[in-house]
Enzyme design. Sequence first.
Site, mmCIF file in Angstrom:
data_model
loop_
_atom_site.group_PDB
_atom_site.id
_atom_site.type_symbol
_atom_site.label_atom_id
_atom_site.label_comp_id
_atom_site.label_asym_id
_atom_site.label_seq_id
_atom_site.Cartn_x
_atom_site.Cartn_y
_atom_site.Cartn_z
ATOM 1 N N ASN A 100 -90.014 -91.837 -24.542
ATOM 2 C CA ASN A 100 -88.805 -91.035 -24.773
ATOM 3 C C ASN A 100 -88.822 -89.875 -23.776
ATOM 4 O O ASN A 100 -89.579 -88.920 -23.944
ATOM 5 C CB ASN A 100 -88.804 -90.511 -26.222
ATOM 6 N N TRP A 101 -88.014 -90.007 -22.751
ATOM 7 C CA TRP A 101 -88.035 -89.004 -21.674
ATOM 8 C C TRP A 101 -87.305 -87.722 -22.053
ATOM 9 O O TRP A 101 -87.334 -86.750 -21.300
ATOM 10 C CB TRP A 101 -87.399 -89.592 -20.412
ATOM 11 N N LYS A 102 -86.584 -87.755 -23.165
ATOM 12 C CA LYS A 102 -85.809 -86.576 -23.585
ATOM 13 C C LYS A 102 -84.898 -86.146 -22.423
ATOM 14 O O LYS A 102 -84.366 -87.010 -21.730
ATOM 15 C CB LYS A 102 -86.746 -85.474 -24.081
ATOM 16 N N HIS A 133 -84.106 -88.490 -34.272
ATOM 17 C CA HIS A 133 -85.256 -87.753 -33.722
ATOM 18 C C HIS A 133 -85.244 -86.327 -34.279
ATOM 19 O O HIS A 133 -84.178 -85.731 -34.465
ATOM 20 C CB HIS A 133 -85.185 -87.730 -32.185
ATOM 21 N N GLU A 157 -85.787 -83.572 -32.992
ATOM 22 C CA GLU A 157 -85.105 -82.561 -32.163
ATOM 23 C C GLU A 157 -83.604 -82.574 -32.422
ATOM 24 O O GLU A 157 -82.929 -81.557 -32.247
ATOM 25 C CB GLU A 157 -85.433 -82.803 -30.682
ATOM 26 N N GLU A 163 -93.116 -89.603 -36.747
ATOM 27 C CA GLU A 163 -93.322 -88.516 -35.783
ATOM 28 C C GLU A 163 -93.411 -87.197 -36.528
ATOM 29 O O GLU A 163 -92.380 -86.541 -36.768
ATOM 30 C CB GLU A 163 -92.138 -88.440 -34.810
ATOM 31 N N GLY A 179 -95.238 -82.513 -28.934
ATOM 32 C CA GLY A 179 -95.351 -81.586 -27.804
ATOM 33 C C GLY A 179 -96.361 -80.467 -28.016
ATOM 34 O O GLY A 179 -96.375 -79.486 -27.276
ATOM 35 N N SER A 197 -97.769 -86.201 -29.459
ATOM 36 C CA SER A 197 -98.942 -85.923 -28.632
ATOM 37 C C SER A 197 -99.833 -87.152 -28.420
ATOM 38 O O SER A 197 -101.061 -87.065 -28.497
ATOM 39 C CB SER A 197 -99.749 -84.757 -29.216
ATOM 40 N N GLY A 223 -93.540 -88.968 -25.775
ATOM 41 C CA GLY A 223 -92.720 -87.993 -25.056
ATOM 42 C C GLY A 223 -93.363 -87.639 -23.728
ATOM 43 O O GLY A 223 -93.298 -88.399 -22.757
ATOM 44 N N GLY A 224 -94.022 -86.479 -23.683
ATOM 45 C CA GLY A 224 -94.573 -85.925 -22.444
ATOM 46 C C GLY A 224 -95.330 -86.931 -21.581
ATOM 47 O O GLY A 224 -95.083 -87.028 -20.370
HETATM 48 P P1 13P Z 1 -94.785 -85.812 -27.282
HETATM 49 O O1 13P Z 1 -95.439 -87.141 -26.974
HETATM 50 O O2 13P Z 1 -94.476 -85.013 -26.072
HETATM 51 O O3 13P Z 1 -95.543 -85.066 -28.334
HETATM 52 O O4 13P Z 1 -93.344 -86.163 -27.920
HETATM 53 C C1 13P Z 1 -93.246 -87.069 -28.950
HETATM 54 C C2 13P Z 1 -91.817 -87.385 -29.173
HETATM 55 O O5 13P Z 1 -91.041 -86.552 -29.611
HETATM 56 C C3 13P Z 1 -91.357 -88.740 -28.832
HETATM 57 O O6 13P Z 1 -90.112 -89.014 -29.378
#
Ligand code: 13P
Length: 260
Positions: free
Chosen positions: A12-14, A100, A102, A170, A176, A216, A237-238
């Site tokens: 997930n590149w956001k 999600h 966020e 999640e 993050g 993470s 994510g990251g």
């Molecule tokens: P991180 O892997 O950066 O913690 O993000 C997880 C995430 O929100 C994937 O949707």
Amino acid sequence: MTKRAKPLIVGNWKMNPATLSRAEKIVVDIQKGLHGRVGASEIVIAPPLPYVSDLKELAGAQKISFAAQDVSFAESGAYTGEVGISMLRSIGIKMVIVGHSERREGSETDEMVKAKLDRVIGNKLTAILCVGEKERDRFGDYFTTIESQLTAALADVSAQDLKHLVVAYEPVWAIGTGENATPEQAEEMRLFIHKVLSDMYGRAGSEMVKIVYGGSVHDDNAADLLKIGHVDGFLIGGASLDAKEFASIIKISDQYAKFA
Ligand code: 13P
């Protein structure tokens, strides 16, 4: 899901990276990093939507497919800025992340998450439904949070439609932050999610649903989360923006799938 099911690895590149050329470089580098692999895992990237068509051109050899990070609850019409499910389908999107944290944080309610999930499943695309608690208290209230997020989103979803569902656990506190859920915590929640699904659909229904973990995930914790946590894959994510690390997590998952 049984241990032998094909693991699902979703990046997930956001809202990253800032330019198409950087996005293209990540995909090219992922392909290079995976060269020669005997692929057992399913690889999906959820980039910002404006990049999808160009990235698809680059994503041949390793069979990377693409997901959307969100969808409108509406089919079409006067919704400025929104993107509808048939638009996503027409550019080759196969999966959509729904709910999600966020987005929930930015005012997306359980009702909206449900409307979006219905839209995705109703159009026979796969919904990756995100659930997760904001924090852990010692009384275990977080189980109630997960249960109510699941039951709200899945109300009226039929057992036949479960083939279009993936649940992503999640925990918000792990996103993050560098503090992942331990493999034991992931395993406990995976069992709990299966129990909630079993109560709703019976065991056979529950076993159709992949449960992935996000928060993470890195190349130094992926193996234990798979082996001890028994999750069916990851929502990353990251680390998914770092081509080398993402490729390394995919290879870890391939190995796990091979020897599980
Ligand atoms: P991180 O892997 O950066 O913690 O993000 C997880 C995430 O929100 C994937 O949707």
